[in-house]
Design an enzyme around this catalytic site. Structure first.
Site, short mmCIF file in Angstrom:
data_model
loop_
_atom_site.label_atom_id
_atom_site.label_comp_id
_atom_site.label_asym_id
_atom_site.label_seq_id
_atom_site.Cartn_x
_atom_site.Cartn_y
_atom_site.Cartn_z
N GLU A 195 10.59 -7.97 -4.18
CA GLU A 195 11.07 -6.64 -3.75
C GLU A 195 10.63 -6.49 -2.31
OE1 GLU A 195 12.87 -4.65 -5.42
OE2 GLU A 195 12.58 -5.15 -7.52
N TRP B 44 0.80 -1.22 0.00
CA TRP B 44 0.00 0.00 0.00
C TRP B 44 0.84 1.27 0.00
CZ3 TRP B 44 2.15 2.26 4.05
CH2 TRP B 44 2.69 1.43 5.04
N ASN B 45 2.15 1.17 0.22
CA ASN B 45 2.88 2.42 0.55
C ASN B 45 3.04 3.37 -0.63
OD1 ASN B 45 4.77 0.63 -0.50
ND2 ASN B 45 6.45 1.48 0.71
N ALA C 270 -2.71 -4.56 -1.82
CA ALA C 270 -2.89 -4.62 -0.36
C ALA C 270 -4.36 -4.32 -0.03
CB ALA C 270 -1.99 -3.60 0.31
N SER C 271 -4.85 -4.98 1.00
CA SER C 271 -6.29 -4.93 1.30
C SER C 271 -6.77 -3.55 1.74
CB SER C 271 -6.62 -5.95 2.39
OG SER C 271 -6.43 -7.25 1.87
N GLU D 34 13.40 -3.58 10.35
CA GLU D 34 13.06 -2.43 9.53
C GLU D 34 12.03 -1.59 10.29
OE1 GLU D 34 10.65 -3.35 6.09
OE2 GLU D 34 11.31 -1.54 5.06
N GLY E 151 6.75 -6.29 -0.89
CA GLY E 151 6.15 -6.29 0.44
C GLY E 151 7.16 -6.73 1.48
N SER E 152 6.63 -7.30 2.55
CA SER E 152 7.47 -7.64 3.69
C SER E 152 8.21 -8.96 3.47
CB SER E 152 6.59 -7.75 4.94
OG SER E 152 5.62 -8.76 4.70
N CYS F 131 10.39 1.72 1.43
CA CYS F 131 11.38 0.65 1.55
C CYS F 131 12.79 1.19 1.41
CB CYS F 131 11.12 -0.42 0.49
SG CYS F 131 11.03 0.24 -1.17
P1 NAP Z 1 2.94 -6.94 3.38
O1 NAP Z 1 2.16 -7.04 4.61
O2 NAP Z 1 3.94 -7.98 3.07
O3 NAP Z 1 1.88 -6.85 2.17
C1 NAP Z 1 2.27 -6.74 0.84
C2 NAP Z 1 1.31 -7.50 -0.02
O4 NAP Z 1 1.47 -8.89 0.24
C3 NAP Z 1 -0.16 -7.20 0.26
O5 NAP Z 1 -0.88 -7.26 -0.93
C4 NAP Z 1 -0.56 -8.32 1.20
O6 NAP Z 1 -1.95 -8.58 1.17
C5 NAP Z 1 0.22 -9.47 0.65
N1 NAP Z 1 0.55 -10.52 1.60
C6 NAP Z 1 0.80 -10.39 2.92
N2 NAP Z 1 1.09 -11.59 3.46
C7 NAP Z 1 1.03 -12.50 2.45
C8 NAP Z 1 1.23 -13.90 2.38
N3 NAP Z 1 1.55 -14.63 3.43
N4 NAP Z 1 1.08 -14.51 1.18
C9 NAP Z 1 0.76 -13.79 0.08
N5 NAP Z 1 0.55 -12.46 0.08
C10 NAP Z 1 0.70 -11.81 1.26
O7 NAP Z 1 3.73 -5.55 3.29
P2 NAP Z 1 3.15 -4.10 3.50
O8 NAP Z 1 3.01 -3.88 4.97
O9 NAP Z 1 1.97 -3.85 2.65
O10 NAP Z 1 4.34 -3.21 2.92
C11 NAP Z 1 5.45 -2.84 3.68
C12 NAP Z 1 6.66 -3.70 3.33
O11 NAP Z 1 6.89 -3.67 1.93
C13 NAP Z 1 7.90 -3.15 3.96
O12 NAP Z 1 8.70 -4.20 4.43
C14 NAP Z 1 8.58 -2.45 2.79
O13 NAP Z 1 9.95 -2.25 2.96
C15 NAP Z 1 8.25 -3.35 1.68
N6 NAP Z 1 8.40 -2.66 0.38
C16 NAP Z 1 9.41 -3.04 -0.45
C17 NAP Z 1 9.60 -2.37 -1.65
C18 NAP Z 1 10.70 -2.74 -2.60
O14 NAP Z 1 10.63 -2.35 -3.76
N7 NAP Z 1 11.69 -3.51 -2.20
C19 NAP Z 1 8.74 -1.33 -1.99
C20 NAP Z 1 7.72 -0.98 -1.11
C21 NAP Z 1 7.56 -1.66 0.08
P3 NAP Z 1 -2.94 -8.06 2.35
O15 NAP Z 1 -2.88 -6.57 2.33
O16 NAP Z 1 -4.26 -8.60 1.95
O17 NAP Z 1 -2.40 -8.63 3.62
#
Ligand code: NAP
Length: 457
Positions: free
Chosen positions: A231, A133-134, A159-160, A362, A209-210, A265
């Site tokens: 990523e 979502w960020n 993201a939801s 992080e 994501g995470s 990120c």
């Molecule tokens: P997140 O909780 O991992 O969610 C990201 C996406 O993954 C959402 O669509 C989420 O769906 C889904 N998801 C979560 N758990 C999952 C699982 N077990 N299996 C499949 N899909 C799953 O991360 P966030 O809180 O939205 O974003 C923050 C993180 O993203 C931070 O760690 C940040 O550093 C990282 N990030 C990285 C980059 C990069 O380019 N490297 C860029 C931006 C952000 P739901 O919303 O439905 O849970």
């Protein structure tokens, strides 16, 4: 997690959405597969035309989409508008360069005993993107523009908490004239991601994501032998050496740490400063941070809005509390205000040690941590003492130190005397626990292609 728009300024649920039923999901996958069979045969000229039309739609609808993003995740309107503009730039970039990046690559036929030989880049088919979502528009566009230009069909599981921005993405490509179902948004929870990745009609997946989500999707993709790009998170170092322009470094450090309300990120998260300038840099940095305006992200003049989710705010608060309990010194901020919504103030912590959780985790919020080191070599050692390896910043005007940092920082990027950011023309991605694969530039568009060897006798 419910699929809903919740205003992070107040915590009020604004709009809820039903997730796709299993039957509806099955129908969407069938439609994607049908679209992939014909979309792959469209020409680069056609795809470039649709991408340019998408850029025009973004230009025309900037205010509306920016307001939606601000409502759903709290970034400032100004930052949201800049994000929309960046997405339009990426569409035009791949429209202009995609065909060249994917042009046939001939080799000397005599070397391989052929009359003709070359490598051809072809689309893989249906690609699933699981997005955070960020940067709700930019993250999805960073996937979509190159994937569509390469002839792949896109499925977005966003993201939801950003369902309306997610639905806008689908509408955008439809309005731009892309063929039916070339890009679909799936309103599903993360529980259904595994099913989609395993589906035979889906060729590959990407997740931003995470770490936890990365491990989950990486495992599923591995078990089904599918290509995956990850990523993930970062804890980027920001090194400051005595020869640096300290005032400029402090300004950029403040922007880098606090952009997007501290939820990027590639935000600089660990500030590693040479002892000779530590006191001066701390004072400059503290002054800049204290001057940030926290307020309603819809209003002009606001630098920092609320965090996007309650759990995200709670995580940040817990990390700061743990650090303070273990002896960290609060230079600025550190106390969450008593008001509705998911607010946390810009914070600067000094005297951080490796016993504190935030030393290794992080911190996804506006919290900077200062470390003091005796030399450039010690700065590199501390910078690399993390499982992450996304971006890195180095501030020095000493050419030997610049060479050292470029050579030895373990990261997907090093920015010297400037802020880590992403450009359509530069590859983006990480090493170590920050993921693998690359987005953007020529590298990004080739990730979801079959590099087909063609040999003609
Ligand atoms: P997140 O909780 O991992 O969610 C990201 C996406 O993954 C959402 O669509 C989420 O769906 C889904 N998801 C979560 N758990 C999952 C699982 N077990 N299996 C499949 N899909 C799953 O991360 P966030 O809180 O939205 O974003 C923050 C993180 O993203 C931070 O760690 C940040 O550093 C990282 N990030 C990285 C980059 C990069 O380019 N490297 C860029 C931006 C952000 P739901 O919303 O439905 O849970």
């Amino acid at each position: 997690m419910p699929i809903a728009t919740t205003d992070p300024r107040t915590g009020d649920v604004v709009r809820t959405f039903d997730a796709l039923t299993p039957d509806a999901l099955e129908e969407r996958l069938a439609r994607a597969a049908r679209a992939a069979a014909t979309y792959r045969l469209t020409s680069y000229e056609e795809r470039a035309g649709w991408l340019r039309a998408a850029a025009d739609v973004l230009d025309r609808r900037t205010d509306e989409v920016a307001a939606l993003m601000t409502l759903e995740m709290g970034k400032t309107r100004k930052a949201a508008a800049a994000e929309v503009a960046k997405c339009a730039t990426a569409c035009r970039y791949y429209a202009d360069h995609g065909a060249d990046f994917l042009a046939d690559e001939p080799v000397d036929p005599a070397e391989v005993g052929a009359s003709q030989a070359y490598a051809r880049y072809q689309p893989l088919g249906v690609v699933l993107a699981v997005m955070p979502w960020n940067f709700p528009l930019w993250q999805a566009m960073r996937f979509a523009a190159p994937a569509l230009m390469a002839g792949n069909v896109g499925l977005l599981k966003h993201a939801s908490n950003v369902p309306q921005t997610a639905l806008f993405m689908e509408e955008l490509f439809r309005e731009a004239g892309f063929p039916d179902d070339a890009f679909q948004t799936l309103l599903i929870g993360s529980d259904l991601v595994e099913r989609v990745v395993r589906d035979d009609r889906v060729a590959a997946a990407t997740l931003t994501g995470s770490e936890g989500a990365g491990v989950a999707i990486g495992r599923t993709a591995g078990e089904s032998l599918k290509k995956v790009v990850l990523e993930l998170g970062g804890s980027d170092p920001f090194l400051v050496m005595p020869s640096a322009d300290l005032a400029k470094a402090a300004k950029v450090a403040t922007t880098s740490r606090n952009q997007n309300n501290g939820q990027s990120c590639i935000a600089a998260k660990r500030f590693i400063v040479h002892a000779d300038v530590a006191e001066e840099f701390e004072a400059l940095f503290a002054k800049e941070i204290a001057a940030l305006v926290v307020g309603d992200p819809m209003e002009d003049g606001t630098d920092i809005g609320p965090l996007a989710t309650e759990s995200g705010r709670d995580d940040v608060e817990a990390l700061v509390r743990d650090a303070v309990d273990k002896g960290a010194r609060v230079v600025v901020g550190g106390e969450r205000p008593d008001r509705p919504g998911w607010w946390y103030p810009p914070t600067l912590l000094a005297d951080v040690t490796d016993e504190m959780d935030l030393y290794l985790e992080e911190v996804f919020g506006p919290v900077a941590q200062l470390h003091v080191v005796p030399s450039a070599e010690a700065a590199v050692e501390l910078a690399n003492a993390t499982r992450f390896g996304l971006g890195s910043n180095a501030w020095t005007n000493d050419p030997a130190e610049q060479d050292l940092f470029v050579r030895d920082l373990q990261a997907g990027a090093v920015f010297v005397n400037g802020m880590t950011t992403s450009f359509p023309a530069l590859p983006f991605g990480g090493v170590k626990a920050s993921g693998h694969g690359r987005e953007l530039a020529a590298h990004g568009i080739r990730e979801f292609t079959n590099v087909k060897t063609v040999w003609v006798g």
